[in-house]
Write a protein that holds these residues in place. Sequence first.
Motif: not given
Length: 92
Positions: A25-38
């Motif tokens: 779950d944490i990795e999923n959230l981090q992936g979503q956050i990373d995809s939002l940065k650009p």
Amino acid sequence: MMKAVKLSALVAVAALATGCASTSDIENLQGQIDSLKPQVAAASADAASAKAAAAEAAAKAAAAEAAANRAAQYAQDTNSKLDRMFRKSQHK
């Protein structure tokens, strides 16, 4: 831009409030956050570009207003001269 950050924070708070989050779950959230940065960076660049364009438009509008004011003053001066010339010709 801020909406994405707020949404990410809301998702993180909701995940923490519902119980222990698993590593996936944490990795999923981090992936979503990373995809939002650009997207956030692109939105910020677009906002800066729009701000620069607005400043340029405001400067051009101010210059146009000044030119219009000068033209109006010239027209008023010309009308005053014509009136004086007319009165002078009528006075003789």
